[in-house]
Design an enzyme around this catalytic site. Structure first.
Site, short mmCIF file in Angstrom:
data_model
loop_
_atom_site.label_atom_id
_atom_site.label_comp_id
_atom_site.label_asym_id
_atom_site.label_seq_id
_atom_site.Cartn_x
_atom_site.Cartn_y
_atom_site.Cartn_z
N GLU A 172 0.86 -1.19 0.00
CA GLU A 172 0.00 0.00 0.00
C GLU A 172 0.89 1.24 0.00
O GLU A 172 1.82 1.34 0.79
CB GLU A 172 -0.92 -0.03 1.24
CG GLU A 172 -1.59 1.29 1.59
CD GLU A 172 -2.48 1.85 0.47
OE1 GLU A 172 -3.24 1.09 -0.15
OE2 GLU A 172 -2.38 3.08 0.22
N GLN A 173 0.54 2.18 -0.89
CA GLN A 173 1.38 3.38 -1.00
C GLN A 173 1.28 4.30 0.24
O GLN A 173 2.24 4.96 0.61
CB GLN A 173 1.01 4.17 -2.25
CG GLN A 173 -0.40 4.74 -2.24
CD GLN A 173 -0.75 5.49 -3.53
OE1 GLN A 173 0.06 5.58 -4.42
NE2 GLN A 173 -1.95 6.01 -3.60
N ARG A 227 -14.64 4.40 6.86
CA ARG A 227 -13.74 3.66 5.97
C ARG A 227 -12.46 3.21 6.69
O ARG A 227 -12.01 2.07 6.54
CB ARG A 227 -13.37 4.56 4.80
CG ARG A 227 -12.83 3.86 3.60
CD ARG A 227 -12.64 4.88 2.51
NE ARG A 227 -13.89 5.23 1.89
CZ ARG A 227 -14.26 4.80 0.68
NH1 ARG A 227 -13.46 4.03 -0.01
NH2 ARG A 227 -15.40 5.14 0.18
N TYR A 286 -26.32 8.68 5.60
CA TYR A 286 -26.65 7.55 6.48
C TYR A 286 -25.80 7.66 7.74
O TYR A 286 -24.74 8.31 7.73
CB TYR A 286 -26.44 6.20 5.77
CG TYR A 286 -25.08 6.03 5.14
CD1 TYR A 286 -23.98 5.60 5.87
CD2 TYR A 286 -24.88 6.32 3.78
CE1 TYR A 286 -22.73 5.45 5.27
CE2 TYR A 286 -23.64 6.17 3.18
CZ TYR A 286 -22.57 5.73 3.93
OH TYR A 286 -21.33 5.59 3.35
N ASP A 312 -12.11 -1.09 -8.16
CA ASP A 312 -12.17 0.14 -8.95
C ASP A 312 -11.13 0.17 -10.06
O ASP A 312 -11.29 0.89 -11.04
CB ASP A 312 -11.93 1.37 -8.04
CG ASP A 312 -13.21 1.85 -7.38
OD1 ASP A 312 -14.21 1.11 -7.42
OD2 ASP A 312 -13.21 2.97 -6.83
#
Ligand SMILES: Cc1cc2nc3c(=O)[nH]c(=O)nc-3n(C[C@H](O)[C@H](O)[C@H](O)COP(=O)(O)OP(=O)(O)OC[C@H]3O[C@@H](n4cnc5c(N)ncnc54)[C@H](O)[C@@H]3O)c2cc1C
Length: 384
Positions: A28-29, A102, A208, A287
């Site tokens: 992961e960057q 997230r 939400y 994605d």
């Protein structure tokens, strides 16, 4: 296995492979998992997979379960259609609907992975295939060789350029503002525990609850500007611009969008459907291959489905030649993700209709929204 990208898809894949006894390293960057001001809605097709991976209890603790799904008129706020969520939803689909921060979701996934196999601060810049594997090079000059490389590196994927030289990234003509607002700062908001769409001319607001329900996550979208100058995610947007975009809307909408401390306008990008998901020993997920509009709340959920299917296919792969397994994964996932992508485009137009006969027809059609939920949320990727 080397997974480029420790986002929701990459981490779910690492965990799925680990549960099947396949070692995988995640590169992961970013230097940590701490994205500010962003949440994600996980529907049953995603939470079913996460529960099977053993992280359901931890997710349950830090997520909010919406009470209802409500569609409202943009100006007077009347309820155009509402559906029970909560336990009714879980009974119907066999898994819950969650609103979750997230960073919390990423941390739950990382905590369940082998910590020695998650490598932060590794930005992949190049890959080359050789007879014995794929050599992956990082920005600081380090390199590793893996049997298979998975590009789970998001909408601006670096790995994608190894698979296809067609630029499939497309600005959607829509952009948005987002934020996390304490519910107590929104006295005009009816039903703060629900997931709600406020639909109006040229735009909509979706929100939400997340965490214990004390925070409301929102995404407010406008059908503008027509073009976006580059592939940058966001540009600064002064508070007046945000307020003007929703001038004349219901006070609950105005309160929410003007309360955000994130003064940025986010471009919404999609990927044109790709005919090529893999080449040699390199494959794409999430994605990187099917970025979609967020209006069905499915980008992350589809990445999770991808991860479950790819892990299952790789379990049966021929160690010397994984291409049959990668082809099988692509065949299992291409149609499904295209359908969700297409449906998210349709939703974008429907959510932004001006008052009038077309909007009235849409509101009547909302009575059958259950059918859309059935094919999207009812999907069981592992069974498929
Ligand atoms: C405003 C907005 C709201 C959304 N809301 C929802 C929602 O409610 N529900 C939902 O399901 N989806 C939602 N989505 C979509 C969802 O966020 C994405 O579809 C999902 O995060 C995709 O997961 P991913 O793992 O494919 O990519 P990402 O989550 O983007 O992760 C990619 C990772 O790769 C890393 N990376 C990139 N390049 C490199 C490199 N060269 N080397 C190493 N690492 C690299 C990045 O730092 C990142 O951590 C929303 C999207 C937007 C824009």
């Amino acid at each position: 296995m080397a997974i480029v990208g420790g986002g929701i898809g990459g981490l779910t894949l690492a965990l799925s492979l680990q549960s099947r006894g396949i070692a995988a390293d995640v590169y992961e960057q970013a230097s940590g998992f701490h994205e500010v001001g962003a949440a994600v809605a996980l529907s049953a097709n995603g939470t079913r997979v996460l529960r099977d991976l053993g992280v359901g209890d931890r997710l349950d603790i830090c997520s909010a379960v919406p009470t209802e799904l409500i569609y409202r008129h943009w100006r007077d706020g009347r309820r155009l259609r509402a559906f029970e969520a909560g336990e009714t939803y879980e009974k119907r689909f066999g898994a819950p609907y969650y609103g979750v921060h997230r960073a919390d979701l990423q941390q739950i996934l990382v905590a369940a992975c082998d910590p020695e196999r998650v490598h932060l601060g590794h930005r992949a810049v190049d890959l080359t295939e050789a007879a014995d594997g794929v050599r992956l090079t990082f920005a600081d000059g380090r390199a590793v060789t893996a049997d298979v490389v998975v590009g789970a590196d998001g909408v601006h994927s670096t790995v994608r350029s190894h698979i296809t030289d067609t630029d499939t990234l497309r600005y959607s003509g829509t952009s948005g503002f987002r934020g996390l607002i304490p519910a107590e700062q929104l006295p005009n908001l009816p039903d703060p525990g629900a997931i709600q769409f406020w639909m109006g001319p040229g735009g909509h607001l979706l929100h939400y609850p997340i965490g214990g329900g004390e925070l409301i996550n929102f995404l407010a979208v406008r059908h503008e500007p027509e073009t976006w100058p580059d592939s940058a995610w966001a540009r600064p947007a002064p508070p007046e611009e945000i307020a003007a975009a929703f001038g004349g809307w219901h006070p609950a909408v105005v309160d929410m969008v003007t309360a955000t401390s994130i003064h940025q306008r986010w471009a919404l990008f999609t990927q044109d459907p790709s005919n090529r998901w893999h080449r040699g020993r390199v494959v794409l997920l999430g994605d990187a291959v099917h970025a979609m509009l967020p209006h069905h709340g499915q980008g992350a959920n589809q990445s999770i489905e991808d991860a479950a299917v790819l892990a299952a296919c790789l379990t049966e792969a021929d160690g010397d030649d994984p291409s049959a397994a990668l082809g099988r994964y692509e065949r299992l996932r291409r149609t499904r993700t295209r359908q969700v992508q297409r449906s998210s485009w349709v939703a974008s137009d429907l959510l932004h209709l001006p008052d009038g006969p077309e909007a009235e027809q849409r509101d009547r059609n909302l009575a059958t929204i259950d059918e859309t939920l059935d094919w999207i949320h009812g999907y069981d990727a592992t069974a498929a």
